[in-house]
Structures are given as C-alpha cells and as structure tokens.
Design an enzyme around this catalytic site. Structure first.
Site, PDB file in Angstrom:
ATOM      1  N   CYS A  65      14.691  48.618  38.137  1.00 49.37           N
ATOM      2  CA  CYS A  65      15.765  48.688  37.143  1.00 49.37           C
ATOM      3  C   CYS A  65      15.369  49.744  36.118  1.00 49.37           C
ATOM      4  O   CYS A  65      14.358  49.579  35.421  1.00 49.37           O
ATOM      5  CB  CYS A  65      15.907  47.316  36.483  1.00 49.37           C
ATOM      6  SG  CYS A  65      17.061  47.315  35.101  1.00 49.37           S
ATOM      7  N   CYS A 122      20.408  54.586  37.735  1.00 51.15           N
ATOM      8  CA  CYS A 122      20.549  53.124  37.704  1.00 51.15           C
ATOM      9  C   CYS A 122      20.474  52.700  39.165  1.00 51.15           C
ATOM     10  O   CYS A 122      21.126  53.308  40.027  1.00 51.15           O
ATOM     11  CB  CYS A 122      21.898  52.742  37.102  1.00 51.15           C
ATOM     12  SG  CYS A 122      22.320  50.996  37.342  1.00 51.15           S
TER      13      CYS A 122
HETATM   14  N1  DGL Z   1      20.175  48.160  37.895  1.00 49.23           N
HETATM   15  C1  DGL Z   1      19.852  48.358  36.537  1.00 49.23           C
HETATM   16  C2  DGL Z   1      19.307  49.750  36.254  1.00 49.23           C
HETATM   17  O1  DGL Z   1      18.741  50.380  37.106  1.00 49.23           O
HETATM   18  C3  DGL Z   1      20.750  47.897  35.430  1.00 49.23           C
HETATM   19  C4  DGL Z   1      22.083  47.301  35.665  1.00 49.23           C
HETATM   20  C5  DGL Z   1      22.543  46.440  34.496  1.00 49.23           C
HETATM   21  O2  DGL Z   1      22.187  45.262  34.504  1.00 49.23           O
HETATM   22  O3  DGL Z   1      23.201  46.973  33.576  1.00 49.23           O
HETATM   23  O4  DGL Z   1      19.394  50.240  35.158  1.00 49.23           O
END
Ligand code: DGL
Length: 283
Positions: free
Chosen positions: A73, A195
């Site tokens: 993440c 993301c």
């Molecule tokens: N998948 C996450 C990232 O790479 C964040 C998604 C979220 O919960 O806003 O930033």
C-alpha cells in the site's frame, strides 16, 4: 517448510503485488491481510493512519509469524515504513510510487537535448494522501528532476478497483475521470500507478489509452522479496516448477468482522487453493 510472507493493504489493492510475488516465487506461503475496517486509507489523516497501520501490522505479525512483511500500500508505506522497521524484527518491504523507473524510461524515449525539462512529461496517479506526501516530493526531487511531473489523486479509481474485484463491475467513467489530466496541457508519455489498487485496472487503462506506458511497482517488489529470501528460491523453485503441488499455500485475513471479502478470496483462489480465511482480531 516454505517461508511465508504477509502482504498487507487496506483493501484488494495488495492483490496486484501478491500476484507478482506468486508468479516469481510460487513456493512461498502467502498470507493476504486487508484492513477493510479502515478502508479507504487514501482519505485518512496521517495522525489516524500511522497508529492504525502500526497496530494492525504488529498484531498480525505476532499472530501469523511471517518471515517477511510487504506493506502493499503506497499510502501506508510512504507514511509508516521507518516506524514499522523499528518495531518489527522481520524484513519489511514497502511499496512506493515507481517514479524513478518512469522518469528513467521517459528520458530514454524523449532523448536528452539540452532544453528545459528534457525528460518529458510523466504522471503520478495515486491516492489523495500519497500525492501530497513529503516522501513523494522527495522521490520526485531525487529521481525526476529532469521531467515535468503532473499529479492526480483519485479515490474513485480505488473504489472502481474494489468493484472490479468484488463484483466484476466494469469501471464506467474512466475516460471522463482521467482524460483531461492525461492529455492537457501536454500528453503524458508515462503514468506511475502509485496505488496498488490501480494495476488491477491496467487492462482497462491500456485499452483506453494505448499510447501511454503504465508503470507499477509489482515486478520490482517480487524481485526484492526474492533477494531477501534467497535460500527459499534456490532450494524449492525447481521442485515447484516440476511439481505445482509444492506451491506455498494461500491464506486470507481481514479486520472487519461484518464484511467478508468474498471478491478477494475468489481472486486468490484463481492462484491456488486458499487454505484459511479468517477475521484477524486486532485488539
Ligand atoms: N492500495 C492503497 C495504496 O496503494 C490505498 C487504497 C486506499 O485505501 O485508499 O495506496
């Protein structure tokens, strides 16, 4: 016994990283953990997110005893990596926007004449939190000084990736959402998917904008894990290639006892048998 890796995200996004790790290192046991109780991370203030990520990850590491943790993440990694590494005794691999790679590729394709910003125009597509981070500013300053970098924070895209995995719902509205940013004032040649949810929509992005190179971190993360757990690679990769039954097992964990992530479990089961699904107590 196979080494195990805990892969952590707020939702389904980390599955894009898990897929790359599984492809490169099929013998590893992979535990996928989503903090769906606190989803989405991209709209949370830092002072709420830091203790949350530290708490969920330290408890999960204690409960599952993995050999390595991937913070799959960008929103969490760009904020919590130093503290996590301080608190945990296992290697922690973070996922951060692949700005260095995109900037280098863009410079190659545009050539390097002596004009201002010879490296071309690249985009960073991430959560609203990630695009505003000091960590991100520093990446751009250190690796993309020769480019013009345009940033776009999107929560819509995060939700569309969730809907795609959970309900196989096609993301309508992609074009209206992104086209103006992608094309104006100058078309972007490379866009960093900053993301982990966004590579799950890569096929749709590629189809809509085939001239753009979409850059994500999945492959680099899988290579990093292979470097950090080398003994497991040499001893079992061959056996796995010969006998897929030797593949590491897959497990799925989440934090919201009211929301079983059926889409994530279904996705995981396309990669192999899922041996355990459970809510991870966080208290
Ligand atoms: N998948 C996450 C990232 O790479 C964040 C998604 C979220 O919960 O806003 O930033």
């Amino acid at each position: 016994m196979n080494s195990s890796v805990l892969i952590f995200d707020s939702g389904v996004g980390g599955l894009s990283i898990l897929t790359e790790v599984r492809q490169r290192l099929p013998h590893l046991s992979l535990h996928y953990l989503m903090d769906n109780e606190a989803f989405p991370y991209g709209l949370k203030p830092d002072d709420e997110l830091i203790p949350r990520v530290l708490k969920v990850c330290t408890l999960a590491v204690k409960a599952l005893q993995p050999d390595l943790l991937i913070i799959a993440c960008n929103t969490a990694s760009t904020l919590t990596l130093p503290q996590l590494r301080e608190q945990l005794s296992i290697p922690v691999v973070g996922v951060v926007p692949a700005i260095k790679v995109a900037a280098a590729q863009a410079a190659e394709t545009t050539g390097t004449p002596d004009s201002w910003r010879p490296g071309g125009h690249i985009g960073l597509l991430a959560t609203p939190a990630t695009i505003n981070r000091t960590y991100t500013d520093n990446l751009i300053r250190d690796f993309a000084g020769h480019c013009t970098v345009r940033r776009f924070g999107s929560t819509e895209l995060v939700q569309w990736a969730e809907d795609w995995i959970n309900e196989q719902r096609t993301p309508y509205g992609l074009f209206e959402h992104l086209n103006s940013w992608l094309q104006h004032p100058v078309p972007l040649s490379h866009v960093v998917l900053g993301c982990t949810h966004f590579p799950l929509l890569k096929a749709q992005l590629q189809q809509q904008w085939p001239a753009i190179t979409w850059v994500d971190s999945g492959n680099a993360i899988a290579r990093r894990v292979a470097d950090l757990l080398p003994q497991t690679v040499s001893s079992t990769t061959l056996a796995t290639a010969i006998n897929p039954a030797r593949n590491g097992d897959l497990q799925c964990f989440w934090t919201d006892s009211h929301k079983e992530p059926t889409g994530a479990i279904r996705y995981l089961s396309t990669l192999g048998p899922v041996s355990r699904c459970a809510v991870l107590p966080e208290k």
